[in-house]
Each structure stands twice: as C-alpha cells, then as structure tokens.
Design an enzyme around this catalytic site. Structure first.
Site, PDB file in Angstrom:
ATOM      1  N   ARG A 175       0.762  -0.896   0.084  1.00 18.57           N
ATOM      2  CA  ARG A 175       0.069   0.177   0.242  1.00 18.57           C
ATOM      3  C   ARG A 175       0.918   1.226   0.167  1.00 18.57           C
ATOM      4  O   ARG A 175       1.979   1.133   0.126  1.00 18.57           O
ATOM      5  CB  ARG A 175      -0.991  -0.029   1.170  1.00 18.57           C
ATOM      6  CG  ARG A 175      -0.595  -0.656   2.459  1.00 18.57           C
ATOM      7  CD  ARG A 175       0.633   0.124   3.262  1.00 18.57           C
ATOM      8  NE  ARG A 175       0.132   1.407   3.395  1.00 18.57           N
ATOM      9  CZ  ARG A 175       1.100   2.307   3.435  1.00 18.57           C
ATOM     10  NH1 ARG A 175       2.454   1.970   3.481  1.00 18.57           N
ATOM     11  NH2 ARG A 175       1.087   3.767   3.420  1.00 18.57           N
ATOM     12  N   GLY A 176       0.246   2.410  -0.375  1.00 22.38           N
ATOM     13  CA  GLY A 176       0.947   3.679  -0.407  1.00 22.38           C
ATOM     14  C   GLY A 176       1.100   4.047  -1.978  1.00 22.38           C
ATOM     15  O   GLY A 176       1.348   3.147  -2.820  1.00 22.38           O
ATOM     16  N   ALA A 177       0.430   5.121  -2.216  1.00 24.46           N
ATOM     17  CA  ALA A 177       0.419   5.587  -3.854  1.00 24.46           C
ATOM     18  C   ALA A 177       1.579   5.118  -4.527  1.00 24.46           C
ATOM     19  O   ALA A 177       1.322   4.303  -5.570  1.00 24.46           O
ATOM     20  CB  ALA A 177       0.027   6.947  -3.927  1.00 24.46           C
TER      21      ALA A 177
ATOM     22  N   ARG B 186      -7.649  -0.222  -6.406  1.00 25.65           N
ATOM     23  CA  ARG B 186      -7.952   0.839  -5.468  1.00 25.65           C
ATOM     24  C   ARG B 186      -7.957   2.034  -6.373  1.00 25.65           C
ATOM     25  O   ARG B 186      -7.119   2.544  -6.974  1.00 25.65           O
ATOM     26  CB  ARG B 186      -6.535   0.945  -4.651  1.00 25.65           C
ATOM     27  CG  ARG B 186      -6.667  -0.332  -3.783  1.00 25.65           C
ATOM     28  CD  ARG B 186      -5.735  -0.067  -2.630  1.00 25.65           C
ATOM     29  NE  ARG B 186      -6.165   0.587  -1.592  1.00 25.65           N
ATOM     30  CZ  ARG B 186      -5.472   1.399  -0.658  1.00 25.65           C
ATOM     31  NH1 ARG B 186      -4.098   1.227  -0.666  1.00 25.65           N
ATOM     32  NH2 ARG B 186      -5.829   2.117   0.429  1.00 25.65           N
TER      33      ARG B 186
ATOM     34  N   ASP C 193      -2.267  10.846  -1.744  1.00 27.92           N
ATOM     35  CA  ASP C 193      -2.683   9.601  -2.875  1.00 27.92           C
ATOM     36  C   ASP C 193      -3.027  10.327  -4.234  1.00 27.92           C
ATOM     37  O   ASP C 193      -3.109   9.757  -5.371  1.00 27.92           O
ATOM     38  CB  ASP C 193      -3.643   8.868  -2.473  1.00 27.92           C
ATOM     39  CG  ASP C 193      -3.284   7.944  -1.027  1.00 27.92           C
ATOM     40  OD1 ASP C 193      -3.279   8.551   0.065  1.00 27.92           O
ATOM     41  OD2 ASP C 193      -2.814   6.939  -1.234  1.00 27.92           O
TER      42      ASP C 193
ATOM     43  N   ASN D 205      -5.847  12.224   0.851  1.00 25.60           N
ATOM     44  CA  ASN D 205      -4.651  11.430   1.619  1.00 25.60           C
ATOM     45  C   ASN D 205      -5.613  10.762   2.500  1.00 25.60           C
ATOM     46  O   ASN D 205      -6.825  10.649   2.565  1.00 25.60           O
ATOM     47  CB  ASN D 205      -3.794  12.422   2.310  1.00 25.60           C
ATOM     48  CG  ASN D 205      -2.460  11.674   2.652  1.00 25.60           C
ATOM     49  OD1 ASN D 205      -2.070  11.017   2.238  1.00 25.60           O
ATOM     50  ND2 ASN D 205      -2.538  11.864   4.040  1.00 25.60           N
ATOM     51  N   LYS D 206      -4.973   9.921   3.314  1.00 22.25           N
ATOM     52  CA  LYS D 206      -5.475   9.119   4.290  1.00 22.25           C
ATOM     53  C   LYS D 206      -6.587   9.738   5.194  1.00 22.25           C
ATOM     54  O   LYS D 206      -6.570  10.905   5.626  1.00 22.25           O
ATOM     55  CB  LYS D 206      -4.426   8.483   5.331  1.00 22.25           C
ATOM     56  CG  LYS D 206      -4.999   7.545   6.203  1.00 22.25           C
ATOM     57  CD  LYS D 206      -5.908   6.311   5.584  1.00 22.25           C
ATOM     58  CE  LYS D 206      -5.057   5.452   4.649  1.00 22.25           C
ATOM     59  NZ  LYS D 206      -5.921   4.817   3.848  1.00 22.25           N
TER      60      LYS D 206
HETATM   61  C1  LIG Z   1       3.566   7.939  -0.193  1.00 27.73           C
HETATM   62  S1  LIG Z   1       1.984   7.711  -0.674  1.00 27.73           S
HETATM   63  C2  LIG Z   1       1.368   7.348   1.119  1.00 27.73           C
HETATM   64  C3  LIG Z   1      -0.191   7.336   1.228  1.00 27.73           C
HETATM   65  O1  LIG Z   1      -0.982   6.099   0.939  1.00 27.73           O
HETATM   66  C4  LIG Z   1      -1.609   5.803   2.447  1.00 27.73           C
HETATM   67  O2  LIG Z   1      -2.900   5.205   1.967  1.00 27.73           O
HETATM   68  P1  LIG Z   1      -2.845   3.505   2.081  1.00 27.73           P
HETATM   69  O3  LIG Z   1      -2.186   3.039   3.337  1.00 27.73           O
HETATM   70  O4  LIG Z   1      -4.375   3.486   2.150  1.00 27.73           O
HETATM   71  O5  LIG Z   1      -2.257   2.946   0.730  1.00 27.73           O
HETATM   72  C5  LIG Z   1      -1.831   7.278   2.818  1.00 27.73           C
HETATM   73  O6  LIG Z   1      -3.005   7.921   2.065  1.00 27.73           O
HETATM   74  C6  LIG Z   1      -0.458   7.695   2.504  1.00 27.73           C
HETATM   75  O7  LIG Z   1      -0.346   9.293   2.854  1.00 27.73           O
END
Ligand SMILES: CSC[C@H]1O[C@H](OP(=O)(O)O)[C@H](O)[C@@H]1O
Length: 355
Positions: free
Chosen positions: A47-49, A90, A238, A248-249
């Site tokens: 996960r993480g963009a 996603r 994101d 973002n989250k």
């Molecule tokens: C460097 S992008 C990280 C970004 O992604 C996370 O979401 P997720 O854990 O659901 O993929 C979160 O929004 C972070 O800021």
C-alpha cells in the site's frame, strides 16, 4: 542505512513485503500471476500510492510474461485488460492508473517489436518506474529539508515512508534528510485508525532509521498542538488535484483544520506522479470505501457490536487553502498551486522523455 527493498522483480516475478504482517514479521510475497498482484494491492499487502503504482507496473510486465499471445497486437489487447483490472483494485491513488497507463503507452509505442522483445521492454519500463520513484523520494527529501531547518517536532499521519514508495518515502523523506544531516528531529506518529499504518509501519520505519519518535493515538494530535509540541505536520498524498486539493488518508483533513487553528504549517510531500492535472479539484477525486471489518476489528479481535452500521471512507480531501506547501521532486509549490503544479508535471514529463 541500507533499506529493505520494497516491491522488486526477483526470480522472474514481482516480490513484495507483506505489510499486513509488519511489524511482527518481515514476510515476502511472490506474485506468480496478475491476480495475485491485484489481490496484494486490494488487500493492502502492499500500500501507499507510489508503491502500488510500482507494483501495478510490475503486474503489467507479469501479465505480458504470462500471456501466450503470438503477436504483439494480441499481447497489447491483454495489457489493456490487465490495466483495467489493476486500476479497479484501488481507485483513489492516481499513481496506480498513472503507472499502468505509462506501461500501456510503452507497449503501444513499441508494437512493432516481436512479442518477446516487447515483454523485455515492458519489464525494463517497470524497473525504470521503480528507480525513478526512489530518486524522486530522495529529491523530495532534499527540497523538503529546507522547510525543517528550525523544526524539532514533526507530526505525521498514516505511512508515507519507504514502505509506501520504492524506497526512502515521501513525507518521511525530509525527516530522514535532516536526520542524516545530524539535525535533532522528533516525530509524533499518529497511529492512524482504522488500519494503523502509523502504529504498524511508520513507527517501525523510524525506529529502523534511528529517528526519535513517539506513537500517539489520532485523538491526541490536537492536545500536542495545543501544548506547543508540534512545529509542523508533514503528510503524503494519494492524489493532488490540479488546483492543489489533496486526497490523503482519512484524518488528514481534520489535521489540516487543527493545523490552521494552531497556526502550524501543513506540508504535503508527493512525487509529480501523484499530481493529477486531469482532475480539476478535490470534489472529483473518487474516495475508496473499504471493508467495515477494518473498523470493527483489530486483526481478528472484534471491538464493536455485531450488526451496527459502520462507515469506512479510506481517504479524505484537504482543500488547497489549508495546505502550506507541496513538496515534490521538482521543488516546493506554494499557494496558489495550479500553475506551479502544471509546470512541475511538465518538467517531470520532459525529463522522463529525455531518459
Ligand atoms: C506515499 S503515499 C502514502 C499514502 O498512502 C496511504 O494510503 P494507504 O495506506 O491506504 O495506501 C496514505 O494515504 C499515505 O499518505
């Protein structure tokens, strides 16, 4: 400190760290086919963009490798379908669709190649996307550290560290850069309910990097701001709309309102691959709705009564007027953002075309 490699192409398939098992276990997942790549993204093993963009790029290369298409035109038809399936995994992080589109563009631009040559070209492009992402993260660190010269206490939300990218991170990049320069820095780490990326991942990454941190629950952030213990907030993103609105989250928007109320800067750190010039503003960004079990359970332990209504928007949108600056590998943008974001994306595209 050498980082643990994130999603890589190893032994002829994409391999990635299973982030669902961290921090207790550093487990590697081998993705043998496209469906396992899609499931790794959907389930948030990765996960993480930027990280899901890189993984999707390897997914496209794997789809090409597994295809028995005898002509490149048939192979490209398979890639169109692969992109559609990957993008649906996603919807919020634009890096995913950006990466699959870049892979499809490369395929279409090289349609004259024999299928096996095209397969090799696609894997090379996925490797380039990964390598470029790490370079962008390190550049974000160098630009972002100029904003932290007088900073001792930073608050973060979710995880935007190396695990969310090829390596080094986005929001954590400026923090790592000042730490590596010997500047004392402490990080208030929001646990980030409901999926706990802060508690499980950011705290672990900062500990591994030897950076001082304190884990807090999300509802403690306002208290520490009120006590004067937060100099600035740095978050990842994101998707950044053309006007500078930031997805973002979930919980980021609340932090932005709190930051404004306490006159604390809110910085957003992201590569230009997270900027979506085709989306005019935050209202048009799709917000992923995730499983309610991620709210009602911690792991397998239920923490709420069965049968109740539950909401789980996985992201929120912070309006541009609450963002102090946006840090990219191209530099730092300040309000009003639109023109600077456009210039940054154009510069990144031009640099990529020269490579
Ligand atoms: C460097 S992008 C990280 C970004 O992604 C996370 O979401 P997720 O854990 O659901 O993929 C979160 O929004 C972070 O800021």
């Amino acid at each position: 400190m050498n980082e643990v490699p994130k999603t890589v192409w190893w032994d002829d398939v994409p391999c990635l760290i299973d982030q669902l098992r961290l921090p207790a276990m550093l487990d590697i997942v081998r993705c043998e086919d496209l469906n396992s790549v899609i499931e790794a993204i959907r389930s948030m093993q990765v996960r993480g963009a930027p990280a899901i963009g890189i993984t999707a790029a390897y997914g496209m290369a794997l789809a090409a490798k597994r295809s028995t298409a005898q002509t490149s035109s048939k192979l490209i038809e398979k890639l169109v379908k692969a992109k559609s399936l990957l993008d649906a995994a996603r919807p919020t992080a634009i890096n995913l669709a950006w990466a699959t589109q870049r892979m499809l563009d490369i395929a279409q631009a090289n349609a004259q190649l024999e299928p096996d040559q095209l397969r090799q070209r696609l894997l090379a492009e996925a490797e380039t996307i990964r390598d470029q992402d790490e370079a962008m993260c390190r550049a974000i660190g160098q630009h972002g550290k100029t904003l932290l010269a007088q900073t001792r206490n930073v608050l973060t939300h979710c995880n935007a560290g190396g695990l969310a990218t090829a390596a080094y991170g986005t929001a954590l990049a400026p923090i790592r850069a000042v730490h590596e320069d010997g500047q004392p820095i402490h990080v208030w780490v929001d646990e980030t309910r409901p999926f706990l990326q802060g508690a499980r991942l950011t705290a672990w990454e900062l500990q591994q990097a030897g950076i001082d941190l304190t884990l807090i629950t999300d509802n403690m952030a306002a208290y520490f701001m009120q006590q004067g213990h937060v100099d600035c907030i740095i978050v990842g993103s994101d998707r950044i709309a053309a006007n500078g609105d930031v997805a973002n989250k979930i919980g980021t928007y609340g932090l932005a309102v709190l930051a404004k109320a306490h006159n604390i800067p809110l910085y957003v750190a992201a590569p230009t691959s997270t900027i979506d010039l085709q989306t005019a503003n935050g209202a048009a960004i799709p917000i992923e709705q995730r499983s309610t079990q991620e709210v009602t359970h911690i792991g397998q332990q239920a923490i709420a009564a069965e049968g109740i209504k539950v909401a789980h928007p996985a992201f929120d949108v912070t309006p541009a007027h609450l963002v102090t600056a946006i840090i990219t590998e191209q530099g730092i943008a300040y309000p009003p953002f639109a023109e600077q974001l456009h210039t940054m994306v154009e510069a990144a595209n031009a640099a990529n075309a020269r490579q």
